[in-house]
Design an enzyme around this catalytic site. Sequence first.
Site, short mmCIF file in Angstrom:
data_model
loop_
_atom_site.label_atom_id
_atom_site.label_comp_id
_atom_site.label_asym_id
_atom_site.label_seq_id
_atom_site.Cartn_x
_atom_site.Cartn_y
_atom_site.Cartn_z
CB THR A 78 -0.77 0.00 1.25
OG1 THR A 78 -1.41 1.28 1.38
CG2 THR A 78 -0.12 -0.46 2.63
CG ASP A 80 -2.50 4.59 2.56
OD1 ASP A 80 -2.21 5.56 1.75
OD2 ASP A 80 -3.56 3.91 2.58
CG MET A 122 -3.86 9.73 -1.27
SD MET A 122 -4.11 8.10 -2.52
CE MET A 122 -5.67 8.74 -3.33
CD GLU A 175 -6.64 10.40 1.74
OE1 GLU A 175 -7.24 10.84 0.88
OE2 GLU A 175 -6.04 9.23 1.71
CG HIS A 225 -6.69 8.36 -7.20
ND1 HIS A 225 -7.83 9.28 -7.25
CD2 HIS A 225 -6.96 7.49 -6.50
CE1 HIS A 225 -8.61 8.87 -6.18
NE2 HIS A 225 -8.10 7.33 -6.02
NE ARG A 228 -4.50 4.38 -5.67
CZ ARG A 228 -5.95 4.25 -5.30
NH1 ARG A 228 -6.06 4.07 -4.02
NH2 ARG A 228 -6.89 4.01 -6.12
O1 F6P Z 1 -5.40 2.62 0.69
C1 F6P Z 1 -4.99 3.34 -0.44
C2 F6P Z 1 -5.37 4.65 -0.77
O2 F6P Z 1 -4.82 5.37 -1.67
C3 F6P Z 1 -5.36 5.71 0.58
O3 F6P Z 1 -4.24 6.68 0.67
C4 F6P Z 1 -6.55 6.71 0.15
O4 F6P Z 1 -7.24 7.29 1.19
C5 F6P Z 1 -7.61 5.65 -0.56
O5 F6P Z 1 -6.58 4.66 -1.28
C6 F6P Z 1 -8.07 6.37 -1.77
O6 F6P Z 1 -9.20 5.46 -2.46
P1 F6P Z 1 -9.97 5.31 -3.50
O7 F6P Z 1 -9.03 5.08 -4.71
O8 F6P Z 1 -11.11 4.36 -3.56
O9 F6P Z 1 -10.49 6.79 -3.77
#
Ligand code: F6P
Length: 296
Positions: A78, A80, A122, A175, A225, A228
Amino acid sequence: WMPLDVASSRGMLPRGGTLLGTRRGSPYDHTAGLDQVRAAFDELGIDALVVIGGNGSLSVASLLHNDLGLPIVGVPKTIDNDVVGTDITFGFNTAVQIATDAIDRLHTTAESHDRVMVVEVMGRHSGWIATHAGIAGGATAILIPENPFDLDEVCELLRNRHERGRYASIVVVAEGATPKEGTMAGRDKVFDQFGHVRLGGMAETIAHAIEERTGFETRMVLLGHIQRGGTPTAFDRVLSTRYGIAAIDAVHAGAWGHMVAMRANEVVPIPLSETVGRTRPVDMHLYHEVAEVFFG
Ligand code: F6P
């Protein structure tokens, strides 16, 4: 599903995301969910399932192992970095690098226009990305869920900085950062279909409040995102390769119900049950004794 053999995995190293596809959800949320999982194991003749994910996925993996006796091994993944039992999860280093690159770029506008820039990264329950990217990017303040903030104190830091002739500041906000009770108007909570609080947007509230309380021109950026996606750092590629090897070793050893974890630079199997239902908070020594030294 798809066969993950050498041919289908070729070219995977520089790719982000997942080849298999993924979604949020648990078989426990559906009446026939567990039966479907069991049926899939039987139909496909699955000898072992390697579950790669964060707290939610690993908790479900642990439950499936306990409730159905399924042969499951976990891998902590993750951005996170908040999985209990391991020093690091893969994805985190990449997210920190992306956030740091963004902060570096935001310095340009902050300095050219004498602005305060509030950058949201995030981290719903833990401020790992914010703390690391904030230190790396030279933040004036870092706000994380583990340490409720008082916006007046943040404004004071900004005023002192301006009095010293530095007119540009970066405030990094996780966040899930929350104000100390009674210090700032909160925001209405919105939940997604899995009952997770949908966060994002705290930076906007904070940016408005900073501008209002200090009079300094303030803008906000929500990285969302972007953190990510894209290509993983070399560090994450090496880490996930090490975890992958250890996961296959765990499968061969029949270490079901275990997760591979990093402990003092050694990858070791630990019981999945150690991690279930828990979140690893930021190392507060790192926050108070390292990050905070450079606030203001
Ligand atoms: O758990 C991973 C994560 O990227 C968190 O940091 C973030 O709060 C969440 O997923 C965001 O989720 P989504 O993609 O559903 O908006």
